[in-house]
Design a protein around this motif. Sequence first.
Motif, short mmCIF file in Angstrom:
data_model
loop_
_atom_site.label_atom_id
_atom_site.label_comp_id
_atom_site.label_asym_id
_atom_site.label_seq_id
_atom_site.Cartn_x
_atom_site.Cartn_y
_atom_site.Cartn_z
N GLN A 19 -36.48 53.52 10.07
CA GLN A 19 -37.15 52.49 9.61
C GLN A 19 -37.33 51.58 10.49
OE1 GLN A 19 -36.90 51.84 5.41
NE2 GLN A 19 -35.27 53.49 5.26
N LEU A 20 -38.35 51.06 11.57
CA LEU A 20 -38.42 50.12 12.59
C LEU A 20 -39.29 49.09 12.11
CD1 LEU A 20 -39.22 52.57 15.55
CD2 LEU A 20 -36.94 51.63 14.70
N TRP A 21 -40.25 48.96 11.43
CA TRP A 21 -41.02 47.78 11.22
C TRP A 21 -41.33 47.57 9.58
CZ3 TRP A 21 -43.56 52.13 14.18
CH2 TRP A 21 -42.98 52.11 15.61
N ALA A 22 -41.27 46.38 9.28
CA ALA A 22 -41.58 45.83 8.08
C ALA A 22 -43.05 46.01 7.76
CB ALA A 22 -41.33 44.48 7.83
N GLY A 23 -43.89 45.89 8.62
CA GLY A 23 -45.33 45.98 8.63
C GLY A 23 -45.94 46.50 9.99
N ALA A 24 -47.25 46.88 9.52
CA ALA A 24 -48.24 47.08 10.68
C ALA A 24 -49.57 46.80 10.87
CB ALA A 24 -47.98 48.40 11.18
N ILE A 25 -50.33 46.15 11.62
CA ILE A 25 -51.62 46.18 11.79
C ILE A 25 -52.10 47.12 12.76
CG2 ILE A 25 -53.60 44.51 12.34
CD1 ILE A 25 -51.60 42.12 11.68
N ASP A 26 -52.82 48.11 12.26
CA ASP A 26 -53.11 49.24 13.31
C ASP A 26 -54.63 48.98 13.51
OD1 ASP A 26 -53.18 51.85 14.73
OD2 ASP A 26 -54.38 52.51 12.87
N CYS A 27 -55.03 48.86 14.80
CA CYS A 27 -56.61 48.85 15.09
C CYS A 27 -57.04 49.87 16.02
CB CYS A 27 -56.50 47.79 16.10
SG CYS A 27 -55.92 45.99 15.73
N VAL A 28 -56.22 51.07 15.69
CA VAL A 28 -56.60 52.30 16.70
C VAL A 28 -56.77 53.61 15.62
CG1 VAL A 28 -55.57 53.86 18.32
CG2 VAL A 28 -54.95 51.52 18.46
#
Length: 328
Positions: free
Chosen positions: A215-224
């Motif tokens: 578990q690395l990220w609390a959230g993500a914004i994926d533009c891909v």
Amino acid sequence: MTSFKALIINNINNEVIAETQLIELKDLPEGELTIQVAYSSVNYKDALACTANGNIVQSYPFIPGIDLAGVVVDSRHEQFEPGDEVIVTGYGLGVSHFGGFSEYARVPAEWALKLPQGLSLKEAMILGTAGFTAALSVLELQQNGIRPEDGPVLVTGAAGGVGSIAAAIAAKLGYEVVASTGKQDMHGYLLGLGVKRILSREELAAGSKRALDKQLWAGAIDCVGGQTLSSIMPKIKYGGVVAASGLTGGSELAMTVFPFIIRGVRLIGIDSVMAGLDKREKIWKLLAGAYKPLMLEDLYEEISMEQVSERVGIILKGQSRGRTLVKL
């Protein structure tokens, strides 16, 4: 004013030809507002519109450009009057309705939004659809309880228009932003936007075949999208949120349901095209205030209408950086 310039695309023998031509107001489609366009911008969808197999434009000749900002010169709607500064993005603009690569445009009044205090017409188009999409993504993270103290937030495709602005907004709001990009020459640019750490595509894809990973990220914004989105879902922290808006990496999604049913991860789709007026007003007010990137002047390059065709090729090759502003 009897004639004005517009970028006209035609499909000739399955080849899209773009030329700057002189047209007249009578050549524009129906709509309550006639706008003298000050600025537009070049987006990935605009690049697709200028290709034969882009599946964006259905009839020719056509004027692309999914963004515009300008001044109303004629209004047949009670909420607008000549002199009003307005923004138009989304809906059918530049897709089924003549768009912003024109010195004048005519649009339905319900597509237009009065320019909020705190933004100039130029700044509105530095942001444009990309900024609107980025702000929608950041807002989803905030509204779903992701706070800066919860841990790093990942932004994929961070050198592009949506990614750049999303990273800049999130950094301004105090999030620890980790950026993913395949462009090594963009590291300095991203660090200047407030990014704390940069991941290569190879680092991002590591361990991507696992149903659940560290578990690395609390959230993500994926533009891909595509494999990139599949790779990050198993690495989102318990209760985390991913806002997805892109498909430059593909439209297929290969993954298990385990991030959803074991870690409670939420995947939220971001649509900037048909968002309602209330949401648009809220987002543009945020972009004029709390969300307005601190390094806005570093996010864009300005070109003329005659340079759009060349820029389209750069975007389709994945070689663009940030935003491309078109001065009309």
